[in-house]
Design a protein around this motif. Structure first.
Motif, PDB file in Angstrom:
ATOM      1  N   GLU A   2       5.278   0.778  23.656  1.00 44.68           N
ATOM      2  CA  GLU A   2       3.945   1.708  23.491  1.00 44.68           C
ATOM      3  C   GLU A   2       3.123   1.525  24.622  1.00 44.68           C
ATOM      4  N   ILE A   3       2.761   2.461  25.202  1.00 39.21           N
ATOM      5  CA  ILE A   3       1.663   2.388  26.253  1.00 39.21           C
ATOM      6  C   ILE A   3       0.396   3.220  25.891  1.00 39.21           C
ATOM      7  N   GLN A   4      -0.734   2.790  26.020  1.00 38.02           N
ATOM      8  CA  GLN A   4      -1.849   3.434  25.843  1.00 38.02           C
ATOM      9  C   GLN A   4      -2.516   3.668  26.910  1.00 38.02           C
ATOM     10  N   TYR A   5      -3.220   4.803  27.248  1.00 37.38           N
ATOM     11  CA  TYR A   5      -3.907   5.207  28.439  1.00 37.38           C
ATOM     12  C   TYR A   5      -4.746   6.314  28.350  1.00 37.38           C
ATOM     13  N   THR A   6      -5.991   6.296  29.215  1.00 32.00           N
ATOM     14  CA  THR A   6      -6.755   7.366  28.971  1.00 32.00           C
ATOM     15  C   THR A   6      -6.358   8.762  29.649  1.00 32.00           C
ATOM     16  N   PRO A 132      -4.166  16.643  35.232  1.00 30.87           N
ATOM     17  CA  PRO A 132      -2.777  16.184  35.524  1.00 30.87           C
ATOM     18  C   PRO A 132      -2.971  14.746  36.069  1.00 30.87           C
ATOM     19  N   SER A 133      -3.611  14.396  36.797  1.00 35.17           N
ATOM     20  CA  SER A 133      -3.601  13.051  37.534  1.00 35.17           C
ATOM     21  C   SER A 133      -3.796  12.015  36.364  1.00 35.17           C
ATOM     22  N   SER A 134      -4.500  12.317  35.415  1.00 35.49           N
ATOM     23  CA  SER A 134      -5.012  11.224  34.344  1.00 35.49           C
ATOM     24  C   SER A 134      -3.581  11.164  33.439  1.00 35.49           C
ATOM     25  N   LEU A 135      -2.885  12.239  33.232  1.00 42.33           N
ATOM     26  CA  LEU A 135      -1.608  12.159  32.353  1.00 42.33           C
ATOM     27  C   LEU A 135      -0.524  11.482  33.161  1.00 42.33           C
ATOM     28  N   MET A 136      -0.706  11.623  34.575  1.00 40.81           N
ATOM     29  CA  MET A 136       0.323  10.825  35.185  1.00 40.81           C
ATOM     30  C   MET A 136       0.051   9.211  35.792  1.00 40.81           C
ATOM     31  N   SER A 137      -1.196   8.887  35.239  1.00 43.47           N
ATOM     32  CA  SER A 137      -1.573   7.518  35.627  1.00 43.47           C
ATOM     33  C   SER A 137      -0.740   6.689  34.769  1.00 43.47           C
ATOM     34  N   VAL A 138      -0.092   7.006  33.755  1.00 44.64           N
ATOM     35  CA  VAL A 138       0.708   6.062  32.936  1.00 44.64           C
ATOM     36  C   VAL A 138       1.884   5.530  33.875  1.00 44.64           C
ATOM     37  N   LEU A 139       2.441   6.424  34.800  1.00 41.99           N
ATOM     38  CA  LEU A 139       3.585   6.030  35.436  1.00 41.99           C
ATOM     39  C   LEU A 139       3.336   5.145  36.405  1.00 41.99           C
TER      40      LEU A 139
END
Length: 166
Positions: A2-6, A132-139
């Motif tokens: 599980e990874i949490q991010y903003t 989109p950039s915030s969604l991709m930040s998890v990568l």
């Protein structure tokens, strides 16, 4: 795992009527709904990048996006006696997506992107999406992040144009 991010949620308010924002948005974007996308993919030979690019560009709108799917929640909301209207759009552009997905296939979880045009029960019209950039930040991939920043700019320009906000 599980990874949490903003995630950054963008909201553009419009003084236009709901129908006008919908009309503007749809006139600014192309459409590959109703099986058109499958026909494009089937019509281009494997490895024909130039042919694919040409076919995609022919489907773009004024902004470099095309609608893949539209879900009008308004109809079923009325059946449940819920006030307000909203329409969800799945939109994107494979030529933009490939600038990210080539570095990490995990990009495919969040492209194409989703946009919601909403009219509240008070009549306020909102254009909403997750940046989109915030969604991709998890990568955690600098190449994906750089390309996602471009997608952010294009999506913001579309939102401003559709809502006529500054």
């Amino acid at each position: 795992m599980e990874i949490q991010y903003t995630v950054t949620h963008q909201i553009f308010k419009s003084k236009l009527k709901y129908e006008d924002v919908i009309q503007r948005f749809e006139s600014l974007t192309g459409s590959v709904e109703g099986g058109a996308w499958q026909k494009i993919v089937a019509s281009v030979k494997a490895g024909d990048e130039a042919g694919f690019t040409k076919a995609v560009k022919a489907c773009e709108g004024t902004h470099p996006f095309m609608r893949f799917m539209t879900i009008d929640h308004s109809h079923w909301l009325q059946l449940m006696n819920i006030n307000g209207r909203c329409r969800l759009y799945i939109l994107g552009n494979p030529l933009i997506a490939q600038t990210m997905i080539r570095y990490d296939a995990g990009v495919g979880l969040n492209v194409p992107v989703r946009v919601l045009i909403q009219e509240s029960d008070t009549g306020e019209v909102l254009f909403r999406y997750d940046q989109p950039s915030s969604l991709m930040s998890v990568l955690d991939n600098k190449d994906v992040s750089k390309a996602a920043a471009y997608l952010d700019q294009e999506l913001q320009a579309l939102a401003k144009d559709a809502t006529q906000s500054v």
